[in-house]
Design a protein around this motif. Structure first.
Motif, PDB file in Angstrom:
ATOM      1  N   GLU A 116       0.825  -1.207   0.000  1.00 21.53           N
ATOM      2  CA  GLU A 116       0.000   0.000   0.000  1.00 21.53           C
ATOM      3  C   GLU A 116       0.862   1.261   0.000  1.00 21.53           C
ATOM      4  O   GLU A 116       0.534   2.239  -0.680  1.00 21.53           O
ATOM      5  CB  GLU A 116      -0.975   0.035   1.168  1.00 21.53           C
ATOM      6  CG  GLU A 116      -1.851   1.279   1.110  1.00 21.53           C
ATOM      7  CD  GLU A 116      -3.221   1.113   1.701  1.00 21.53           C
ATOM      8  OE1 GLU A 116      -4.117   1.869   1.287  1.00 21.53           O
ATOM      9  OE2 GLU A 116      -3.400   0.243   2.582  1.00 21.53           O
ATOM     10  N   SER A 149      -6.922  -5.357  -4.833  1.00 22.00           N
ATOM     11  CA  SER A 149      -7.806  -4.532  -4.002  1.00 22.00           C
ATOM     12  C   SER A 149      -7.209  -3.142  -3.767  1.00 22.00           C
ATOM     13  O   SER A 149      -7.941  -2.151  -3.689  1.00 22.00           O
ATOM     14  CB  SER A 149      -8.098  -5.222  -2.665  1.00 22.00           C
ATOM     15  OG  SER A 149      -6.913  -5.357  -1.911  1.00 22.00           O
ATOM     16  N   LYS A 153      -8.757   0.479  -4.673  1.00 19.41           N
ATOM     17  CA  LYS A 153      -8.842   1.518  -3.636  1.00 19.41           C
ATOM     18  C   LYS A 153      -8.279   2.848  -4.126  1.00 19.41           C
ATOM     19  O   LYS A 153      -8.833   3.912  -3.849  1.00 19.41           O
ATOM     20  CB  LYS A 153      -8.087   1.062  -2.383  1.00 19.41           C
ATOM     21  CG  LYS A 153      -8.019   2.099  -1.283  1.00 19.41           C
ATOM     22  CD  LYS A 153      -7.229   1.594  -0.094  1.00 19.41           C
ATOM     23  CE  LYS A 153      -7.122   2.658   0.993  1.00 19.41           C
ATOM     24  NZ  LYS A 153      -6.395   2.150   2.171  1.00 19.41           N
TER      25      LYS A 153
END
Length: 199
Positions: A116, A149, A153
């Motif tokens: 991330e 994912s 996002k």
């Protein structure tokens, strides 16, 4: 211990030959930062091909930045800037980067804890430079790992680049034993609405 991980050898072939359908990379005048540069092979090759390159690695690990500077010195590229950028942190060096066209990242997706933070940094750079593309290679370490994912996002899209597109799908490249039996993937990441076709 020093050496090259398998993904840079794939990246080297790509940077040297240029993207499919684009032609020789020497004809491209592009601004290219490399994130998580390590030894900086993709950025060094891009600089040798005429791109305006900035090498970066973790700001909190001076040895990484020293490795980048040494690679530049060995390759007679002392004018290539080396800056500290830590994934996920919006630092002055990140904010002050000039306009960019392509972002390189060779095997930066090696630790799920960083996924991330990497994509946060890429999102920031692409938001600031909407036409920029993030080209990355990575070694598959687990079939269970995914950035899907996180791409959703951050409103990013990913296109898988088949290595056979530029004859980099062989077990041994450029007379070396790299990448060997490792599974290597190449991707192009950009904003969700602006992924160009490469076929």
């Amino acid at each position: 211990m020093s050496g090259l991980w398998p993904p840079p050898s794939k990246r080297f072939v790509f940077v040297e030959e240029g993207p499919p359908g684009v032609g020789d990379v020497e004809r491209l005048e592009v601004a290219v930062p490399e994130i998580g540069a390590g030894a900086g092979l993709p950025g060094i090759v891009a600089a040798k091909c005429g791109a305006s390159v900035i090498l970066s690695d973790a700001a909190e690990i001076p040895n990484c930045l020293d490795n980048c500077r040494l690679s530049c010195q060995i390759n007679k590229l002392e004018d290539v800037p080396v800056i500290g950028l830590t994934w996920g942190q919006i630092s002055p060096d990140l904010v002050l980067l000039p306009q960019i066209d392509v972002i390189l990242g060779s095997d930066v997706f090696y630790d799920t804890e960083d996924f991330e933070n990497i994509l946060t940094t890429i999102f920031y750079l692409i938001r600031k430079n909407p036409r920029a593309l993030f080209w990355t290679t990575y070694q598959e370490r687990s079939a269970d790992w995914s950035i899907e994912s996180l791409l959703y996002k951050w409103n990013l899209k990913c296109v898988h680049i088949p290595l056979e597109t530029f004859e980099a799908d062989e077990e041994f490249l450029a007379g070396s034993n790299l990448p060997g039996s490792h599974t290597i993937h190449m991707m192009m990441i950009t904003f969700g609405t602006s992924v160009p076709s490469i076929t």
